[in-house]
Design a protein around this motif. Structure first.
Motif, PDB file in Angstrom:
ATOM      1  N   ASP A 164      60.911  51.945  18.165  1.00 52.85           N
ATOM      2  CA  ASP A 164      60.043  52.871  17.444  1.00 52.85           C
ATOM      3  C   ASP A 164      58.699  52.070  17.700  1.00 52.85           C
ATOM      4  O   ASP A 164      58.171  51.190  18.322  1.00 52.85           O
ATOM      5  N   LEU A 165      57.600  52.506  16.802  1.00 59.02           N
ATOM      6  CA  LEU A 165      55.955  51.892  16.737  1.00 59.02           C
ATOM      7  C   LEU A 165      55.878  50.471  16.468  1.00 59.02           C
ATOM      8  O   LEU A 165      54.896  49.985  16.644  1.00 59.02           O
ATOM      9  N   SER A 166      56.942  50.012  15.661  1.00 56.97           N
ATOM     10  CA  SER A 166      56.889  48.379  15.416  1.00 56.97           C
ATOM     11  C   SER A 166      57.300  47.771  16.554  1.00 56.97           C
ATOM     12  O   SER A 166      57.050  46.564  16.497  1.00 56.97           O
ATOM     13  N   HIS A 198      52.804  49.557  20.482  1.00 59.11           N
ATOM     14  CA  HIS A 198      52.034  50.587  19.952  1.00 59.11           C
ATOM     15  C   HIS A 198      50.244  50.256  20.750  1.00 59.11           C
ATOM     16  O   HIS A 198      50.215  49.108  21.250  1.00 59.11           O
ATOM     17  N   GLU A 199      49.816  51.221  20.553  1.00 55.44           N
ATOM     18  CA  GLU A 199      48.306  50.697  21.207  1.00 55.44           C
ATOM     19  C   GLU A 199      47.798  49.422  20.369  1.00 55.44           C
ATOM     20  O   GLU A 199      47.990  49.410  18.860  1.00 55.44           O
ATOM     21  N   THR A 245      58.353  52.777  25.445  1.00 59.58           N
ATOM     22  CA  THR A 245      58.699  51.550  26.420  1.00 59.58           C
ATOM     23  C   THR A 245      59.849  51.845  27.501  1.00 59.58           C
ATOM     24  O   THR A 245      60.884  52.472  27.137  1.00 59.58           O
ATOM     25  N   GLN A 294      58.943  59.453  23.094  1.00 58.87           N
ATOM     26  CA  GLN A 294      58.604  58.751  21.997  1.00 58.87           C
ATOM     27  C   GLN A 294      59.159  59.490  20.661  1.00 58.87           C
ATOM     28  O   GLN A 294      58.892  60.651  20.558  1.00 58.87           O
TER      29      GLN A 294
END
Length: 323
Positions: free
Chosen positions: A20-22, A25-26, A66, A87
């Protein structure tokens, strides 16, 4: 334990893995070199437990932006299929009709998925696309950078990567099968207009800029007949690649995508697809950024060599003189 127990008696098992975004991410890169492009130890343990207890082959669903090394998933004999959804919460719409067999998948991998060892070979600070020695230390060296061995760049993206990808760019399967037939395939092309276009662009801009897209429009046309040889109506994404002479040598890319088109093909039917390489698809860029026409024998390929999927190729002889 609960998931493994449930898989033992389930009629079908869907195991969702990914990030996930943890994770990344940007403004936040995945950390840990090889670990950054691998499934976590906990997820691999979950895979082994669930697959080991399942009475039937399981379906693994990956949700991640990723590109993760899925080798342990592919090598597990109890994994019957892998469905990549991208995603989480962004590209998950439409998964259930595919899982229930109501609709065929037609997606293509938009990334080259490298083996985990790739993360230990090349620093994220090395932005070179072409393979070769790196000026940056290997990411897996724990010592100070000045005492670490330099990395080796195996090349980045499908255009330059010299290793064997876990999932190649453009890969994708279907519930049906396809056959490609080249109907129109030119055998010769003069690159004299390209050479003149590059000279004119350099004179106009004072540098080796890319020509304007309108000036480098389709140089030639290819027509590919796509035949659905299976029993299920399905979409197919036809990818066109240019393989230049001397591919993979002296900074020349292995191949480059020049066009694609997604079409719907009913079972037993044939649909024609037209793809147009631009003049600039026959130019190569030197290390100093200058661009030049690359004369020689090219290969134009259509599709990706995946089981049951269409693939066809044809040679193209290029010259500098007018044809």
């Amino acid at each position: 334990a609960a998931a493994a127990a449930a898989a033992k008696t389930a009629d079908a098992t869907l195991l969702v893995l990914g990030t996930d975004l943890s994770w990344a991410h940007e403004e936040h890169d995945a950390v840990g070199a090889a670990r950054a492009i691998s499934l976590s130890g906990g997820q691999l343990a979950l895979l082994e437990a669930v697959a080991g207890n399942a009475s039937k082959p399981i379906v693994v669903i990956t949700m991640t932006a990723t590109p993760l090394d899925l080798t342990p998933v592919f090598n597990n004999p109890k994994v019957g299929a892998v469905l990549h959804l991208g995603q989480p919460s962004v590209q998950t719409n439409g998964a259930l009709p595919i899982l229930f067999g109501e609709r065929s998948p037609a997606g293509r991998a938009i990334q080259t998925v490298y083996p985990a060892a790739y993360g230990d070979m090349i620093s994220i600070f090395d932005f070179n696309m072409r393979p070769g020695p790196s000026a940056w230390p290997r990411p897996d060296c724990p010592g100070p950078p000045t005492s670490c061995p330099r990395g080796t760049n195996p090349g980045r993206t499908y255009r330059f990567y010299t290793g064997k990808p876990v999932v190649p760019f453009g890969h994708g399967l279907s519930y049906t099968s396809f056959k490609y037939t080249l109907v129109n395939a030119p055998s010769r092309l003069s690159l004299a207009p390209l050479a003149q276009l590059l000279r004119d662009t350099s004179a106009r801009t004072g540098a080796s800029h890319f020509p304007r897209m309108a000036d480098a429009a389709g140089a030639i046309a290819y027509m590919v007949n796509v035949t659905n040889t299976g029993t299920m109506d399905a979409d197919d994404a036809v990818l066109g690649f240019v393989h230049p002479p001397g591919a993979g040598e002296g900074g020349v890319p292995l191949k480059s995508l020049f066009g694609f088109e997604r079409v719907h093909v009913p079972a037993g039917a044939t649909v024609s697809v037209y793809l147009y390489p631009a003049l600039t698809d026959f130019a190569v860029t030197a290390a100093d950024g200058t661009r030049a026409a690359k004369v020689g024998t090219y290969k134009l390929s259509f599709g990706v060599a995946s089981p049951g999927m269409g693939y066809v190729e044809a040679p193209l002889e290029t010259t500098i003189s007018a044809v």
